[in-house]
Design a protein around this motif. Structure first.
Motif, mmCIF file in Angstrom:
data_model
loop_
_atom_site.group_PDB
_atom_site.id
_atom_site.type_symbol
_atom_site.label_atom_id
_atom_site.label_comp_id
_atom_site.label_asym_id
_atom_site.label_seq_id
_atom_site.Cartn_x
_atom_site.Cartn_y
_atom_site.Cartn_z
ATOM 1 N N LYS A 42 72.114 69.219 22.086
ATOM 2 C CA LYS A 42 71.816 69.336 23.511
ATOM 3 C C LYS A 42 72.294 68.105 24.269
ATOM 4 O O LYS A 42 72.842 68.214 25.367
ATOM 5 C CB LYS A 42 70.324 69.544 23.739
ATOM 6 C CG LYS A 42 69.976 69.760 25.205
ATOM 7 C CD LYS A 42 68.500 69.943 25.409
ATOM 8 C CE LYS A 42 68.084 70.139 26.838
ATOM 9 N NZ LYS A 42 68.859 69.559 27.888
ATOM 10 N N LYS A 43 72.133 66.925 23.680
ATOM 11 C CA LYS A 43 72.594 65.689 24.332
ATOM 12 C C LYS A 43 74.109 65.715 24.535
ATOM 13 O O LYS A 43 74.612 65.342 25.588
ATOM 14 C CB LYS A 43 72.189 64.469 23.503
ATOM 15 C CG LYS A 43 72.556 63.149 24.146
ATOM 16 C CD LYS A 43 72.028 61.977 23.336
ATOM 17 C CE LYS A 43 72.214 60.702 24.087
ATOM 18 N NZ LYS A 43 73.290 59.881 23.692
ATOM 19 N N ASP A 92 74.887 68.137 27.316
ATOM 20 C CA ASP A 92 74.518 67.568 28.618
ATOM 21 C C ASP A 92 75.524 66.530 29.112
ATOM 22 O O ASP A 92 75.681 66.340 30.314
ATOM 23 C CB ASP A 92 73.120 66.937 28.554
ATOM 24 C CG ASP A 92 72.016 67.969 28.430
ATOM 25 O OD1 ASP A 92 72.270 69.163 28.703
ATOM 26 O OD2 ASP A 92 70.893 67.580 28.045
ATOM 27 N N GLU A 128 68.938 70.048 16.985
ATOM 28 C CA GLU A 128 69.153 70.732 18.264
ATOM 29 C C GLU A 128 69.163 69.727 19.410
ATOM 30 O O GLU A 128 69.925 69.877 20.366
ATOM 31 C CB GLU A 128 68.059 71.780 18.502
ATOM 32 C CG GLU A 128 68.254 73.039 17.697
ATOM 33 C CD GLU A 128 67.252 74.118 18.075
ATOM 34 O OE1 GLU A 128 66.943 74.275 19.280
ATOM 35 O OE2 GLU A 128 66.784 74.796 17.153
ATOM 36 N N GLU A 129 68.332 68.709 19.294
ATOM 37 C CA GLU A 129 68.267 67.664 20.327
ATOM 38 C C GLU A 129 69.593 66.907 20.435
ATOM 39 O O GLU A 129 70.069 66.617 21.535
ATOM 40 C CB GLU A 129 67.134 66.696 20.019
ATOM 41 C CG GLU A 129 66.938 65.613 21.064
ATOM 42 C CD GLU A 129 65.777 64.688 20.722
ATOM 43 O OE1 GLU A 129 66.056 63.529 20.363
ATOM 44 O OE2 GLU A 129 64.630 65.141 20.809
#
Length: 83
Positions: free
Chosen positions: A39-40, A43, A35-36
């Motif tokens: 998300k990056k 973003d 998920e990280e």
């Protein structure tokens, strides 16, 4: 490569183009990503989201019509401004 193909097809009435999508929310893109990581990527995109297949399909559809006959040898980036 697409420019070479466009030149090779000279006189045939066939155009050669490439669609280069950015990050698209598909199983192939999401597979193996945390998920990280996702998300990056989100973003970093000016639209603040992953692309959807519905974002790419109209461009591909356009290239398949006679309206695109003057578009040839191009790489068309469909990426929401993702750099």
């Amino acid at each position: 490569m697409v420019k070479i193909l466009a030149k090779e097809l000279k006189g045939t009435g066939i155009t050669a183009n490439c669609v280069a999508p950015g990050p698209i929310a598909t199983d192939m893109f999401l597979d193996g990503k945390t998920e990280e990581m996702v998300k990056k990527v989100i973003d970093e995109c000016p639209h603040g989201r992953l692309g959807q297949t519905e974002d790419v399909a109209p461009v591909v559809g356009f290239l398949a019509t006679d309206a695109s006959e003057w578009v040839n040898g191009q790489v068309i980036r469909v990426n929401g401004g993702y750099v």
